[in-house]
Every structure is written in C-alpha cells, then in structure tokens.
Design a protein around this motif. Structure first.
Motif, PDB file in Angstrom:
ATOM      1  N   UNK A 165      59.497  55.864  56.214  1.00 19.35           N
ATOM      2  CA  UNK A 165      60.695  56.301  55.500  1.00 19.35           C
ATOM      3  C   UNK A 165      61.943  55.604  56.037  1.00 19.35           C
ATOM      4  N   UNK A 166      62.005  55.426  57.344  1.00 17.71           N
ATOM      5  CA  UNK A 166      63.163  54.763  57.970  1.00 17.71           C
ATOM      6  C   UNK A 166      63.121  53.260  57.730  1.00 17.71           C
ATOM      7  N   UNK A 167      61.954  52.664  57.878  1.00 18.40           N
ATOM      8  CA  UNK A 167      61.764  51.213  57.762  1.00 18.40           C
ATOM      9  C   UNK A 167      62.812  50.463  58.578  1.00 18.40           C
ATOM     10  N   UNK A 168      62.816  50.663  59.900  1.00 19.35           N
ATOM     11  CA  UNK A 168      63.862  50.052  60.726  1.00 19.35           C
ATOM     12  C   UNK A 168      63.758  48.538  60.803  1.00 19.35           C
ATOM     13  N   UNK A 169      64.920  47.913  60.951  1.00 16.86           N
ATOM     14  CA  UNK A 169      64.954  46.472  61.198  1.00 16.86           C
ATOM     15  C   UNK A 169      64.990  46.197  62.696  1.00 16.86           C
ATOM     16  N   UNK A 170      65.403  47.201  63.460  1.00 17.08           N
ATOM     17  CA  UNK A 170      65.396  47.094  64.918  1.00 17.08           C
ATOM     18  C   UNK A 170      65.123  48.470  65.510  1.00 17.08           C
TER      19      UNK A 170
ATOM     20  N   UNK B 278      58.937  43.983  63.600  1.00 17.61           N
ATOM     21  CA  UNK B 278      60.351  43.658  63.736  1.00 17.61           C
ATOM     22  C   UNK B 278      60.805  43.609  65.187  1.00 17.61           C
ATOM     23  N   UNK B 279      62.103  43.717  65.358  1.00 18.78           N
ATOM     24  CA  UNK B 279      62.699  43.631  66.686  1.00 18.78           C
ATOM     25  C   UNK B 279      62.607  44.960  67.422  1.00 18.78           C
ATOM     26  N   UNK B 280      62.161  44.893  68.664  1.00 22.38           N
ATOM     27  CA  UNK B 280      62.175  46.039  69.566  1.00 22.38           C
ATOM     28  C   UNK B 280      62.876  45.591  70.837  1.00 22.38           C
ATOM     29  N   UNK B 281      63.933  46.305  71.205  1.00 20.78           N
ATOM     30  CA  UNK B 281      64.696  45.984  72.406  1.00 20.78           C
ATOM     31  C   UNK B 281      64.720  47.191  73.331  1.00 20.78           C
ATOM     32  N   UNK B 282      64.302  46.985  74.560  1.00 16.92           N
ATOM     33  CA  UNK B 282      64.353  48.032  75.573  1.00 16.92           C
ATOM     34  C   UNK B 282      65.624  47.829  76.399  1.00 16.92           C
ATOM     35  N   UNK B 283      66.375  48.895  76.523  1.00 12.13           N
ATOM     36  CA  UNK B 283      67.654  48.835  77.235  1.00 12.13           C
ATOM     37  C   UNK B 283      67.429  49.189  78.696  1.00 12.13           C
ATOM     38  N   UNK B 284      67.967  48.358  79.560  1.00 14.10           N
ATOM     39  CA  UNK B 284      67.790  48.580  80.987  1.00 14.10           C
ATOM     40  C   UNK B 284      68.935  47.947  81.757  1.00 14.10           C
ATOM     41  N   UNK B 285      69.006  48.292  83.017  1.00 15.42           N
ATOM     42  CA  UNK B 285      69.937  47.600  83.913  1.00 15.42           C
ATOM     43  C   UNK B 285      69.279  46.287  84.328  1.00 15.42           C
ATOM     44  N   UNK B 286      70.025  45.454  85.001  1.00 16.25           N
ATOM     45  CA  UNK B 286      69.462  44.192  85.481  1.00 16.25           C
ATOM     46  C   UNK B 286      68.241  44.468  86.345  1.00 16.25           C
ATOM     47  N   UNK B 287      67.216  43.652  86.169  1.00 15.49           N
ATOM     48  CA  UNK B 287      65.961  43.811  86.894  1.00 15.49           C
ATOM     49  C   UNK B 287      65.697  42.571  87.740  1.00 15.49           C
ATOM     50  N   UNK B 288      64.994  42.744  88.846  1.00 19.06           N
ATOM     51  CA  UNK B 288      64.692  41.572  89.667  1.00 19.06           C
ATOM     52  C   UNK B 288      63.708  40.607  89.007  1.00 19.06           C
ATOM     53  N   UNK B 289      62.789  41.136  88.171  1.00 20.61           N
ATOM     54  CA  UNK B 289      61.806  40.267  87.516  1.00 20.61           C
ATOM     55  C   UNK B 289      61.623  40.706  86.065  1.00 20.61           C
ATOM     56  N   UNK B 290      62.613  40.429  85.233  1.00 20.45           N
ATOM     57  CA  UNK B 290      62.568  40.865  83.836  1.00 20.45           C
ATOM     58  C   UNK B 290      61.478  40.151  83.039  1.00 20.45           C
TER      59      UNK B 290
END
Length: 132
Positions: A61-66, A92-104
């Motif tokens: 129903x949502x059909x997200x683009x991200x 589609x696009x999936x983005x995980x939000x995080x702080x800076x990581x030592x080994x992203x």
C-alpha cells in the motif's frame, strides 16, 4: 482509448500521466520514540512502522521509494530490516542511519550478503549535542 484519456486529462488541466508522490518508509522503535515524547510527523509521503508490523499488504500500500531505519533498534538490526525488505521483494533504496563507524564497509558487505538485490547504503550522521 488511451489517447482519449490523455486528451481529456489535458482538457481538464490534469497531467495525462500523473506520477504518484514518492513515499518514504521509516522503520524504528515507535513505542520507545512515543514514550520519549518524540512526535511522528503526519505527512502523506512519510509512513512509520516498527519491523514487527511490516506486513506485505501494508508495504504494498505504501510502495516506498526509500526506506530509512536506524542501524539497530531495541528489537532489530540492519540485517533484520534488510532481510524483511528482501522477503517483501523490495529492490529500492534502503538507508540505515548511524553515527560514524570505524569499519562501515564491513556493514555494507554484510547487508549485501543477506540482501544482494537491495540498494543499500549507510547514512552517516554526526552526533547532535542534545541527542542524549
């Protein structure tokens, strides 16, 4: 028939092939966010869900683009979200939000190993002074 529809739409001042608004799905700890007093903004193109409530009909129903989520939550992590999105056939696009990581790159490789068809990346955010 298709040509008639296009001409009628133009005559009425409508776009003959309207594009649906892009939708953003935000997956997170909704109960905790609410308990902390965080307000979830109401907007047609933003939808919120916790991972447990992410059903196929709701998603269709949502059909997200991200899709956005924190890297990990109280009851899930980025692999859980990526796996569920893959099960739902999302490409589609999936983005995980995080702080800076030592080994992203390690995180990116792990997610891509579990959901190779997903357009995954990390959204790196600086910590905000009043962010607890």
């Amino acid at each position: 028939m298709d040509n008639i529809v296009r001409k009628s739409a133009r005559h009425l001042g409508l776009s003959p092939s309207p594009t649906p608004p892009e939708a953003t799905l935000i997956i997170g700890d909704l109960a905790r966010w609410s308990a902390e007093g965080r307000k979830l903004m109401a907007a047609d193109n933003f939808q919120f869900s916790d991972l447990k409530s992410l059903s196929a009909p709701f998603f269709a129903d949502i059909a997200p683009t991200i899709v956005l989520s924190p890297l990990f939550g109280d009851d899930f992590d980025v692999i859980d979200v990526a796996t569920r999105l893959d099960e739902l056939g999302y490409r589609g696009q999936y983005r995980a939000i995080t702080e800076n990581l030592p080994d992203d790159d390690m995180i990116r490789k792990e997610v891509r190993a579990h959901a190779p068809e997903l357009d995954f990346d990390l959204l790196m955010m600086q910590r905000v002074a009043n962010d607890g």
